[in-house]
Design a protein around this motif. Structure first.
Motif, PDB file in Angstrom:
ATOM      1  N   GLY A  56      11.148 -17.259  -4.441  1.00 61.63           N
ATOM      2  CA  GLY A  56      11.782 -17.180  -3.502  1.00 61.63           C
ATOM      3  C   GLY A  56      11.300 -17.194  -2.094  1.00 61.63           C
ATOM      4  N   ARG A  57       9.967 -17.107  -2.034  1.00 65.84           N
ATOM      5  CA  ARG A  57       9.589 -17.146  -0.582  1.00 65.84           C
ATOM      6  C   ARG A  57       8.988 -18.291  -0.108  1.00 65.84           C
ATOM      7  N   ASP A  58       8.517 -18.230   1.216  1.00 66.93           N
ATOM      8  CA  ASP A  58       7.706 -19.623   1.612  1.00 66.93           C
ATOM      9  C   ASP A  58       6.461 -19.385   0.740  1.00 66.93           C
ATOM     10  N   LEU A  59       6.365 -20.803   0.345  1.00 73.11           N
ATOM     11  CA  LEU A  59       5.040 -20.777  -0.514  1.00 73.11           C
ATOM     12  C   LEU A  59       3.805 -20.510   0.059  1.00 73.11           C
ATOM     13  N   ARG A  60       3.776 -20.431   1.320  1.00 76.48           N
ATOM     14  CA  ARG A  60       2.439 -19.887   1.947  1.00 76.48           C
ATOM     15  C   ARG A  60       2.205 -18.492   1.912  1.00 76.48           C
ATOM     16  N   GLU A  61       3.557 -17.601   1.530  1.00 75.16           N
ATOM     17  CA  GLU A  61       3.302 -16.037   1.464  1.00 75.16           C
ATOM     18  C   GLU A  61       2.993 -15.699  -0.160  1.00 75.16           C
ATOM     19  N   LEU A  62       3.154 -16.852  -0.897  1.00 70.22           N
ATOM     20  CA  LEU A  62       2.990 -16.622  -2.374  1.00 70.22           C
ATOM     21  C   LEU A  62       1.401 -15.993  -2.720  1.00 70.22           C
ATOM     22  N   PRO A  63       0.497 -16.555  -2.149  1.00 73.51           N
ATOM     23  CA  PRO A  63      -0.661 -15.916  -2.779  1.00 73.51           C
ATOM     24  C   PRO A  63      -0.838 -14.326  -2.351  1.00 73.51           C
ATOM     25  N   ILE A  64      -0.283 -13.948  -1.154  1.00 75.64           N
ATOM     26  CA  ILE A  64      -0.483 -12.538  -0.945  1.00 75.64           C
ATOM     27  C   ILE A  64       0.597 -11.807  -1.574  1.00 75.64           C
ATOM     28  N   ALA A  65       1.788 -12.403  -1.851  1.00 76.99           N
ATOM     29  CA  ALA A  65       2.696 -11.762  -2.532  1.00 76.99           C
ATOM     30  C   ALA A  65       2.285 -11.620  -4.379  1.00 76.99           C
ATOM     31  N   MET A  66       1.718 -12.527  -4.688  1.00 77.04           N
ATOM     32  CA  MET A  66       1.124 -12.164  -6.175  1.00 77.04           C
ATOM     33  C   MET A  66      -0.198 -11.310  -6.284  1.00 77.04           C
ATOM     34  N   ARG A  67      -0.924 -11.042  -5.242  1.00 69.81           N
ATOM     35  CA  ARG A  67      -1.812 -10.059  -5.042  1.00 69.81           C
ATOM     36  C   ARG A  67      -1.213  -8.732  -4.968  1.00 69.81           C
ATOM     37  N   ALA A  68      -0.051  -8.460  -4.126  1.00 68.37           N
ATOM     38  CA  ALA A  68       0.259  -7.563  -3.828  1.00 68.37           C
ATOM     39  C   ALA A  68       1.199  -7.003  -5.220  1.00 68.37           C
ATOM     40  N   ILE A  69       1.775  -7.799  -5.711  1.00 74.34           N
ATOM     41  CA  ILE A  69       2.408  -7.326  -7.155  1.00 74.34           C
ATOM     42  C   ILE A  69       1.576  -6.501  -8.140  1.00 74.34           C
ATOM     43  N   GLN A  70       0.186  -6.951  -8.045  1.00 77.87           N
ATOM     44  CA  GLN A  70      -0.700  -6.304  -9.034  1.00 77.87           C
ATOM     45  C   GLN A  70      -1.009  -5.098  -8.484  1.00 77.87           C
ATOM     46  N   ARG A  71      -0.831  -4.621  -7.364  1.00 81.42           N
ATOM     47  CA  ARG A  71      -0.848  -3.326  -6.921  1.00 81.42           C
ATOM     48  C   ARG A  71       0.109  -2.512  -7.172  1.00 81.42           C
ATOM     49  N   TRP A  72       1.261  -3.029  -7.025  1.00 89.23           N
ATOM     50  CA  TRP A  72       2.637  -2.050  -7.366  1.00 89.23           C
ATOM     51  C   TRP A  72       2.655  -1.101  -8.361  1.00 89.23           C
ATOM     52  N   PRO A  73       2.168  -1.707  -9.562  1.00 92.59           N
ATOM     53  CA  PRO A  73       2.349  -0.592 -10.675  1.00 92.59           C
ATOM     54  C   PRO A  73       1.380   0.800 -10.437  1.00 92.59           C
ATOM     55  N   HIS A  74       0.581   0.503  -9.749  1.00 97.59           N
ATOM     56  CA  HIS A  74      -0.330   1.761  -9.184  1.00 97.59           C
ATOM     57  C   HIS A  74      -0.074   2.438  -7.996  1.00 97.59           C
ATOM     58  N   LEU A  75       0.787   1.976  -7.255  1.00 99.27           N
ATOM     59  CA  LEU A  75       0.916   2.477  -5.783  1.00 99.27           C
ATOM     60  C   LEU A  75       1.463   3.919  -5.874  1.00 99.27           C
ATOM     61  N   SER A  76       2.427   4.148  -6.791  1.00 92.56           N
ATOM     62  CA  SER A  76       3.187   5.370  -6.903  1.00 92.56           C
ATOM     63  C   SER A  76       1.832   6.713  -7.019  1.00 92.56           C
ATOM     64  N   GLU A  77       0.735   6.262  -7.745  1.00 93.68           N
ATOM     65  CA  GLU A  77      -0.180   7.142  -8.156  1.00 93.68           C
ATOM     66  C   GLU A  77      -1.205   7.268  -7.003  1.00 93.68           C
ATOM     67  N   GLU A  78      -1.213   6.137  -6.330  1.00 90.27           N
ATOM     68  CA  GLU A  78      -2.209   5.818  -5.009  1.00 90.27           C
ATOM     69  C   GLU A  78      -1.411   6.776  -3.910  1.00 90.27           C
ATOM     70  N   LEU A  79      -0.130   6.701  -3.597  1.00 89.09           N
ATOM     71  CA  LEU A  79       0.340   7.322  -2.758  1.00 89.09           C
ATOM     72  C   LEU A  79       0.706   8.593  -2.734  1.00 89.09           C
ATOM     73  N   GLY A  80       0.537   8.927  -4.103  1.00 88.94           N
ATOM     74  CA  GLY A  80       1.226  10.366  -4.649  1.00 88.94           C
ATOM     75  C   GLY A  80       2.642  10.672  -4.558  1.00 88.94           C
ATOM     76  N   ALA A  81       3.678   9.569  -4.672  1.00 82.58           N
ATOM     77  CA  ALA A  81       4.916   9.588  -4.526  1.00 82.58           C
ATOM     78  C   ALA A  81       5.613   8.863  -5.599  1.00 82.58           C
ATOM     79  N   ASP A  82       6.779   9.167  -5.872  1.00 86.58           N
ATOM     80  CA  ASP A  82       7.695   8.281  -6.915  1.00 86.58           C
ATOM     81  C   ASP A  82       8.442   7.368  -5.896  1.00 86.58           C
ATOM     82  N   LEU A  83       8.249   6.020  -6.328  1.00 80.49           N
ATOM     83  CA  LEU A  83       8.621   5.011  -5.322  1.00 80.49           C
ATOM     84  C   LEU A  83       9.879   4.333  -5.929  1.00 80.49           C
TER      85      LEU A  83
END
Ligand code: FAD
Length: 217
Positions: A56-83
């Motif tokens: 549902g994003r502008d297609l131009r945003e999709l590559p960065i959104a797809m890269r970002a989603i790979q980071r999300w599962p590890h973000l809690s650990e990286e930031l040291g907080a429950d998200l």
């Protein structure tokens, strides 16, 4: 203001954008001061729906959104907080035949960009959401999308930035930016002046007012 009144970078705004930028700068060893008029996550970042979404994003945003989603599962650990992050998928619902056709076109375009998204009919939809309204005809389903708690995410970035040496000034409003020939020299705040080389405008809905401080529209 007390303490240091110089900073390589001043970030204006303590929403998710300003907090994440401050974290990324601090992570790279860059001296950064985040200036927030109220408190961290007091703007839109404390009040949004919490969708962590590629579809549902502008297609131009999709590559960065797809890269970002790979980071999300590890973000809690990286930031040291429950998200409160859950990768439980995201649906876009269609209740009229015209909307179904438009959704099908959007899904085809997103699939062509490599996103795992598909149309689902009423039978699958009722398996996914048993109480869904009978007026919903179809939906697009992106299983790798999810949800998180926006205020927790914003505070987590801000705290992680602080641990890495970033300075966060809350209840401090930026009221002016000194600049000459395209070069910023300082930021004026309600608690004094900060000399700096760079200013990041992360003031969300208030960004236009910050931009006007350096003559931008
Ligand atoms: C996990 C997550 C999920 C999200 N999900 C959704 C969703 O499902 N749907 C959706 O529509 N959006 C969603 N969003 C996005 C959200 O709605 C906003 O678009 C986003 O939070 C905006 O962030 P921001 O940092 O740009 O702005 P803001 O959070 O508004 O931050 C800007 C800050 O700038 C400060 N400021 C303003 N002027 C000054 C000044 N002169 N001096 C100092 N400070 C100043 C304000 O006080 C404010 O705190 C989500 C966000 C997150 C984090």
């Amino acid at each position: 203001m007390g303490g240091r009144a110089t900073s390589e970078v001043v970030v204006v705004g303590g929403g998710v954008i300003g907090s994440a930028i401050s974290y990324e700068l601090a992570r790279r060893g860059i001296e950064v001061t985040l200036v927030e008029a109220a408190t961290v996550a007091s703007g839109a970042s404390g009040a949004s729906a919490g969708g962590v979404r590629q579809q549902g994003r502008d297609l131009r945003e999709l590559p960065i959104a797809m890269r970002a989603i790979q980071r999300w599962p590890h973000l809690s650990e990286e930031l040291g907080a429950d998200l409160h992050y859950r990768q439980d998928g995201n649906l876009t619902l269609a209740e009229r035949p015209d909307d179904v056709a438009a959704l099908e076109r959007r899904v085809a375009a997103e699939q062509a960009c490599g996103l795992d998204v598909r149309m689902v009919g009423q039978a699958v939809l009722r398996e996914l959401v048993p109480d869904i309204a009978p007026t919903v005809l179809a939906a697009s389903w992106c299983p790798s999308d999810g949800h998180a708690m926006p205020s927790l995410v914003t505070h987590a970035f801000a705290r992680a930035a602080t641990r890495l040496g970033a300075r966060i000034l809350q209840q401090t409003r930026v009221t002016g930016i000194s600049h000459h020939r395209g070069q910023v020299s300082s930021v004026t705040t309600t608690r004094g002046q900060i000399s700096c080389r760079w200013v990041v405008n992360a003031a969300g809905a208030w960004s236009a007012a910050i931009a006007r401080m350096v003559g931008l529209r």
